[in-house]
Enzyme design. Sequence first.
Site, PDB file in Angstrom:
ATOM      1  N   CYS A 263      18.471  31.320  38.213  1.00  0.00           N
ATOM      2  CA  CYS A 263      17.525  30.543  37.219  1.00  0.00           C
ATOM      3  C   CYS A 263      18.238  31.408  35.648  1.00  0.00           C
ATOM      4  O   CYS A 263      18.017  32.444  35.512  1.00  0.00           O
ATOM      5  CB  CYS A 263      16.122  30.386  37.304  1.00  0.00           C
ATOM      6  SG  CYS A 263      15.606  29.522  35.732  1.00  0.00           S
TER       7      CYS A 263
ATOM      8  N   CYS B 119      15.385  25.056  38.859  1.00  0.00           N
ATOM      9  CA  CYS B 119      14.708  26.161  39.454  1.00  0.00           C
ATOM     10  C   CYS B 119      13.314  25.684  39.781  1.00  0.00           C
ATOM     11  O   CYS B 119      12.765  24.763  39.131  1.00  0.00           O
ATOM     12  CB  CYS B 119      14.362  27.204  38.258  1.00  0.00           C
ATOM     13  SG  CYS B 119      13.264  28.491  38.668  1.00  0.00           S
TER      14      CYS B 119
ATOM     15  N   SER C 186      47.332  37.039  40.822  1.00  0.00           N
ATOM     16  CA  SER C 186      48.346  36.709  39.887  1.00  0.00           C
ATOM     17  C   SER C 186      48.438  37.588  38.642  1.00  0.00           C
ATOM     18  O   SER C 186      49.304  37.494  38.001  1.00  0.00           O
ATOM     19  CB  SER C 186      47.958  35.287  39.473  1.00  0.00           C
ATOM     20  OG  SER C 186      46.659  35.072  38.730  1.00  0.00           O
TER      21      SER C 186
ATOM     22  N   CYS D 101      10.371  27.363  37.233  1.00  0.00           N
ATOM     23  CA  CYS D 101      10.039  27.033  36.000  1.00  0.00           C
ATOM     24  C   CYS D 101      10.932  25.789  35.340  1.00  0.00           C
ATOM     25  O   CYS D 101      10.733  25.655  34.288  1.00  0.00           O
ATOM     26  CB  CYS D 101      10.602  28.293  34.856  1.00  0.00           C
ATOM     27  SG  CYS D 101      12.432  28.467  34.844  1.00  0.00           S
TER      28      CYS D 101
ATOM     29  N   ASP E 271      34.097  35.306  47.218  1.00  0.00           N
ATOM     30  CA  ASP E 271      33.605  34.963  48.650  1.00  0.00           C
ATOM     31  C   ASP E 271      33.189  35.646  49.455  1.00  0.00           C
ATOM     32  O   ASP E 271      32.665  35.255  50.472  1.00  0.00           O
ATOM     33  CB  ASP E 271      34.973  34.244  49.187  1.00  0.00           C
ATOM     34  CG  ASP E 271      36.125  35.325  49.415  1.00  0.00           C
ATOM     35  OD1 ASP E 271      35.789  36.459  49.432  1.00  0.00           O
ATOM     36  OD2 ASP E 271      37.350  35.034  49.185  1.00  0.00           O
TER      37      ASP E 271
ATOM     38  N   ALA F 244      42.471  35.879  44.978  1.00  0.00           N
ATOM     39  CA  ALA F 244      42.219  34.818  45.536  1.00  0.00           C
ATOM     40  C   ALA F 244      43.084  34.509  46.764  1.00  0.00           C
ATOM     41  O   ALA F 244      43.059  34.165  47.818  1.00  0.00           O
ATOM     42  CB  ALA F 244      42.064  33.504  44.695  1.00  0.00           C
TER      43      ALA F 244
ATOM     44  N   HIS G 177      34.164  39.757  39.597  1.00  0.00           N
ATOM     45  CA  HIS G 177      33.810  38.357  39.270  1.00  0.00           C
ATOM     46  C   HIS G 177      32.425  37.843  39.726  1.00  0.00           C
ATOM     47  O   HIS G 177      32.291  36.471  39.673  1.00  0.00           O
ATOM     48  CB  HIS G 177      34.979  37.369  39.139  1.00  0.00           C
ATOM     49  CG  HIS G 177      35.908  37.742  38.392  1.00  0.00           C
ATOM     50  ND1 HIS G 177      37.467  37.574  38.459  1.00  0.00           N
ATOM     51  CD2 HIS G 177      36.156  38.604  37.233  1.00  0.00           C
ATOM     52  CE1 HIS G 177      38.208  38.112  37.767  1.00  0.00           C
ATOM     53  NE2 HIS G 177      37.393  38.691  36.922  1.00  0.00           N
TER      54      HIS G 177
ATOM     55  N   ASN H 143      52.423  39.829  47.101  1.00  0.00           N
ATOM     56  CA  ASN H 143      51.991  38.629  46.683  1.00  0.00           C
ATOM     57  C   ASN H 143      53.138  37.665  47.135  1.00  0.00           C
ATOM     58  O   ASN H 143      54.460  37.893  47.182  1.00  0.00           O
ATOM     59  CB  ASN H 143      52.082  38.641  45.152  1.00  0.00           C
ATOM     60  CG  ASN H 143      51.251  37.200  44.510  1.00  0.00           C
ATOM     61  OD1 ASN H 143      51.779  36.066  44.686  1.00  0.00           O
ATOM     62  ND2 ASN H 143      50.387  37.576  43.844  1.00  0.00           N
TER      63      ASN H 143
HETATM   64  P1  NAD Z   1      44.953  33.264  41.220  1.00  0.00           P
HETATM   65  O1  NAD Z   1      44.568  32.171  41.897  1.00  0.00           O
HETATM   66  O2  NAD Z   1      45.155  33.309  39.860  1.00  0.00           O
HETATM   67  O3  NAD Z   1      46.332  33.923  42.027  1.00  0.00           O
HETATM   68  C1  NAD Z   1      46.418  34.187  43.284  1.00  0.00           C
HETATM   69  C2  NAD Z   1      47.736  34.743  43.624  1.00  0.00           C
HETATM   70  O4  NAD Z   1      47.799  35.051  45.108  1.00  0.00           O
HETATM   71  C3  NAD Z   1      48.942  33.842  43.380  1.00  0.00           C
HETATM   72  O5  NAD Z   1      49.738  34.771  42.479  1.00  0.00           O
HETATM   73  C4  NAD Z   1      49.666  33.502  44.672  1.00  0.00           C
HETATM   74  O6  NAD Z   1      50.989  33.508  44.391  1.00  0.00           O
HETATM   75  C5  NAD Z   1      49.070  34.635  45.458  1.00  0.00           C
HETATM   76  N1  NAD Z   1      49.008  34.195  46.980  1.00  0.00           N
HETATM   77  C6  NAD Z   1      48.368  33.342  47.410  1.00  0.00           C
HETATM   78  N2  NAD Z   1      48.075  33.158  48.671  1.00  0.00           N
HETATM   79  C7  NAD Z   1      48.697  34.338  49.018  1.00  0.00           C
HETATM   80  C8  NAD Z   1      48.915  34.913  50.480  1.00  0.00           C
HETATM   81  N3  NAD Z   1      48.565  34.465  51.725  1.00  0.00           N
HETATM   82  N4  NAD Z   1      49.404  36.251  50.370  1.00  0.00           N
HETATM   83  C9  NAD Z   1      50.048  36.785  49.307  1.00  0.00           C
HETATM   84  N5  NAD Z   1      49.942  36.098  48.027  1.00  0.00           N
HETATM   85  C10 NAD Z   1      49.189  34.827  48.151  1.00  0.00           C
HETATM   86  O7  NAD Z   1      43.907  34.490  41.818  1.00  0.00           O
HETATM   87  P2  NAD Z   1      43.368  35.653  40.994  1.00  0.00           P
HETATM   88  O8  NAD Z   1      44.384  36.717  40.676  1.00  0.00           O
HETATM   89  O9  NAD Z   1      42.398  36.314  41.910  1.00  0.00           O
HETATM   90  O10 NAD Z   1      42.452  35.290  39.659  1.00  0.00           O
HETATM   91  C11 NAD Z   1      41.829  34.377  39.244  1.00  0.00           C
HETATM   92  C12 NAD Z   1      40.375  33.997  39.701  1.00  0.00           C
HETATM   93  O11 NAD Z   1      40.149  33.113  40.678  1.00  0.00           O
HETATM   94  C13 NAD Z   1      39.408  35.335  39.914  1.00  0.00           C
HETATM   95  O12 NAD Z   1      38.371  35.267  38.813  1.00  0.00           O
HETATM   96  C14 NAD Z   1      38.643  34.677  41.180  1.00  0.00           C
HETATM   97  O13 NAD Z   1      37.198  35.072  40.926  1.00  0.00           O
HETATM   98  C15 NAD Z   1      38.930  33.379  41.242  1.00  0.00           C
HETATM   99  N6  NAD Z   1      38.901  32.626  42.610  1.00  0.00           N
HETATM  100  C16 NAD Z   1      38.264  33.299  43.728  1.00  0.00           C
HETATM  101  C17 NAD Z   1      38.582  32.908  45.042  1.00  0.00           C
HETATM  102  C18 NAD Z   1      38.110  33.293  46.181  1.00  0.00           C
HETATM  103  O14 NAD Z   1      36.777  34.098  46.041  1.00  0.00           O
HETATM  104  N7  NAD Z   1      38.494  33.469  47.470  1.00  0.00           N
HETATM  105  C19 NAD Z   1      39.222  31.490  45.348  1.00  0.00           C
HETATM  106  C20 NAD Z   1      39.806  31.037  43.886  1.00  0.00           C
HETATM  107  C21 NAD Z   1      39.679  31.598  42.700  1.00  0.00           C
END
Ligand code: NAD
Length: 266
Positions: free
Chosen positions: A144, A169, A211, A172, A119, A39, A136, A235
């Site tokens: 549905c 849906c 993370s 159905c 996203d 994310a 994910h 990160n």
């Molecule tokens: P997470 O939220 O657990 O971790 C995000 C990590 O990114 C953190 O460690 C944070 O320190 C770091 N971070 C934030 N902004 C940053 C940047 N600009 N540059 C560098 N590092 C940055 O996310 P994850 O590990 O992807 O895991 C969890 C779940 O979150 C996934 O299952 C995902 O599907 C879901 N998720 C997805 C989105 C999306 O699609 N954009 C948004 C929120 C959550």
Amino acid sequence: MQPIDQPTPTVSPAASPGAVADLIAMLLPARRIVAFTGAGISTESGIPDYRGPGGVWERKAPPTLGDFLDNPETQQAYWERRRFTYPALLAAEPNVGHLALAALERAGRLIGVITQNIDGLHQRAGNDPDRVVELHGTAHRVGCIACSAVWSGAEIQARQDAGESFPRCVLCGGALRTATVLFGESLPPDALRRAASLAQACDAMLIVGSSLVVQPAASLPVLARERGAKLAIVNRMTTPLDALADVRVAGDAGPTLAALAAALGT
Ligand code: NAD
């Protein structure tokens, strides 16, 4: 998908030029880079992450599979909330970090992207959809639960905006859900298989904005490492796999990846 308990991460200072130089030096000889994204790569597009400061987790944890399937109230709360959160996801644009990964693919340096994100921004940035593994799932497809009919996220959003706050849906009457993996749910086997193949085929894995506390996704960098790949972590905060990384850049994904793509001649 399962979260695992970890100590609270610590925030690191902004990316140092030395760390970015180390990242470039590590990836210059690499010919089969795989990006593993979370994310954090999309926060610079305005999409909040889960576990960073101000992330979704601090406000409301997403539902588990069992809770969602068993409770119409959970489904209703989910859809009412999504009505106000999905438009921002739909309107978000790829940032310089996404664009840098697409440039690395065009330059023949990046063989694939494994993403935990839902996203769709890697594909929007220009990465070949066939080379993007969405571990994910995606928020842009809705199905549905009863009859498996499928709609785009935008179509369901339009129905909600027209007054249906809890859409069902139309074929159905069954409950709807997005094509995303909920906590407590297994990952799509095909996505996991493709991701494992990429992890085993790469000579370097570039881990950005994750993370690294959600399993089984977080086991993929370990698999790559076991197969001899170099690991780099970009990160803002520390992660449980930092000790395994050859290079760690503590800072924002966008400028770091842009500098990397420029240095690799894309
Ligand atoms: P997470 O939220 O657990 O971790 C995000 C990590 O990114 C953190 O460690 C944070 O320190 C770091 N971070 C934030 N902004 C940053 C940047 N600009 N540059 C560098 N590092 C940055 O996310 P994850 O590990 O992807 O895991 C969890 C779940 O979150 C996934 O299952 C995902 O599907 C879901 N998720 C997805 C989105 C999306 O699609 N954009 C948004 C929120 C959550």
